[in-house]
Write an enzyme that holds these catalytic residues in place. Structure first.
Site, PDB file in Angstrom:
ATOM      1  N   LYS A  80      41.951  40.335  43.264  1.00 24.06           N
ATOM      2  CA  LYS A  80      40.717  41.123  43.094  1.00 24.06           C
ATOM      3  C   LYS A  80      39.598  40.667  44.024  1.00 24.06           C
ATOM      4  O   LYS A  80      38.739  41.458  44.392  1.00 24.06           O
ATOM      5  CB  LYS A  80      40.250  41.061  41.633  1.00 24.06           C
ATOM      6  CG  LYS A  80      41.147  41.875  40.719  1.00 24.06           C
ATOM      7  CD  LYS A  80      40.631  41.929  39.306  1.00 24.06           C
ATOM      8  CE  LYS A  80      41.515  42.827  38.460  1.00 24.06           C
ATOM      9  NZ  LYS A  80      41.239  42.723  37.036  1.00 24.06           N
ATOM     10  N   LYS A 133      51.506  50.636  39.264  1.00 23.61           N
ATOM     11  CA  LYS A 133      51.317  50.520  37.823  1.00 23.61           C
ATOM     12  C   LYS A 133      50.441  51.663  37.322  1.00 23.61           C
ATOM     13  O   LYS A 133      49.488  52.056  38.013  1.00 23.61           O
ATOM     14  CB  LYS A 133      50.644  49.167  37.540  1.00 23.61           C
ATOM     15  CG  LYS A 133      50.521  48.827  36.085  1.00 23.61           C
ATOM     16  CD  LYS A 133      49.924  47.438  35.925  1.00 23.61           C
ATOM     17  CE  LYS A 133      49.562  47.216  34.466  1.00 23.61           C
ATOM     18  NZ  LYS A 133      49.028  45.900  34.201  1.00 23.61           N
ATOM     19  N   LYS A 138      44.154  54.114  35.223  1.00 21.11           N
ATOM     20  CA  LYS A 138      43.156  55.189  35.339  1.00 21.11           C
ATOM     21  C   LYS A 138      42.547  55.226  36.737  1.00 21.11           C
ATOM     22  O   LYS A 138      42.322  56.284  37.298  1.00 21.11           O
ATOM     23  CB  LYS A 138      42.044  54.946  34.316  1.00 21.11           C
ATOM     24  CG  LYS A 138      42.369  55.552  32.977  1.00 21.11           C
ATOM     25  CD  LYS A 138      41.214  56.347  32.422  1.00 21.11           C
ATOM     26  CE  LYS A 138      41.705  57.092  31.195  1.00 21.11           C
ATOM     27  NZ  LYS A 138      41.226  56.527  29.954  1.00 21.11           N
TER      28      LYS A 138
END
Ligand code: SF4
Length: 338
Positions: A118, A197, A200
């Protein structure tokens, strides 16, 4: 019952990303519903984790929390049997995380795979992203949970929680259990793109509360076997994510039928997807009905979350009191010395 000390205790949480999708359900919620039968469960909406990346819209936040709570209740999480609450309603989570910062090492936080992934593309890395697993350790250990249902991608963080428990116990005296992973969910669920994966943020999901038409429209976009160009081409179910999803919703003989008719090209992808859509819609029929009833009286969801938070705060206060005591924060005790 929600407070049953004879049952092993479980903690798990999910970030408030709004209505749950198939990946959330198959990877976690379905297992959580079953765990209620045998464990004392704390199920949290971890909103304080959701702000650690810094990039979120405050205006959308309340509805994201509300919609996830609605999904929790719709699939069958039962507030009579489980403690269901929002993390920020229990300030002891962040208080304990701060105290755990004294035993967590920066080096080990920097080695976390999720942190590396990240932070790689960020020019300025929020400290919250680094400290995320410390808050996660606090979430679990605040309730002295022995079991944590996790996916493979969370095992590293759970190992760090165990390490923090060990280190804290060694320094301040045996108190925290070392939480163990409960691997029971389906694992990594791929999205409709068939490559990443289900998430949203990638727009590759199917919402669990979507109506039959919406499910059909979403599933119609799913990527299938790229070599099956014409309906008459034999397909390879083993490389097709639509087939994987059939396997998660249908009985084994039906799954076998899907595979056979794919391989011998007696059924096309359009029909195969329609059958899958029907199965998904049918599976969540009861959840949709429960969600419809709950949406008609939104005050009920607030009541559930308030009652859960109250129960969680009581338990959290016991742990935090003991932790502060052992760490030398005995202000009440000092009154007697004055
Ligand atoms: Fe996939 Fe079904 Fe098409 Fe086979 S028939 S490639 S399993 S969608």
């Amino acid at each position: 019952m929600a407070d049953d000390p004879s049952r092993p205790r479980v903690f798990s949480g999910m970030q408030p990303s709004g209505e749950a999708h198939l990946g959330n359900y198959l990877g976690a919620l379905r297992q959580w519903v079953e765990l209620q039968e045998s464990h004392e469960c704390y199920f949290c909406i971890v909103d304080e984790h959701a702000v650690t990346g810094g990039d979120y819209a405050p205006a959308d936040f309340p509805s994201r929390v509300f919609d996830l709570a609605l999904s929790y209740l719709a699939v069958g999480l039962d507030p009579e049997r489980s403690t269901i609450f929002v993390q920020s309603d229990v300030p002891a989570h962040t208080a304990l995380a701060w105290l755990f910062n004294s035993v967590a090492a920066v080096g080990e936080l920097e080695r976390m795979t999720q942190f590396k992934d990240k932070s790689r593309s960020l020019e300025s890395v929020p400290a919250g992203l680094l400290n995320y697993p410390v808050l996660q350790a606090a979430d679990i250990l605040l309730y002295r949970a022995e079991w944590v249902p996790v996916g493979e991608d969370q095992l590293q963080h759970l190992e760090l929680s165990r390490e923090i428990a060990r280190r804290w116990n060694a320094r301040f005296g045996e108190f925290f259990p070392e939480p163990q992973p409960l691997i029971g969910g389906v694992g990594r669920i791929l999205g409709l793109d068939g490559g990443s994966k289900m998430s949203k943020s990638l727009g590759n999901t199917v919402g669990i509360l979507a109506g039959p038409e919406e499910v059909q429209a979403r599933v119609r976009t799913a990527v299938t076997d790229p070599q099956r160009i014409r309906r008459t081409d034999p397909g390879r179910p083993e490389v097709c994510n639509v087939f994987t999803l059939h396997g998660l919703f249908a009985a084994s003989d039906e799954v076998e039928d899907v595979a056979t008719r794919c391989r011998d090209a007696t059924r096309g992808c359009v029909d195969c997807k329609r059958i899958l859509s029907d199965r998904i819609s049918g599976h969540f029929g009861e959840a949709r009905e429960r969600a419809r009833e709950l949406s008609a009286r939104p005050g009920r969801i607030r009541e559930v979350l308030d009652a859960g938070a109250e129960r969680a705060r009581r338990e959290a206060a016991r742990t935090l009191g003991e932790v502060r005591e052992r760490m030398g924060m005995r202000w009440r005790g000092l009154e007697g010395l004055a």
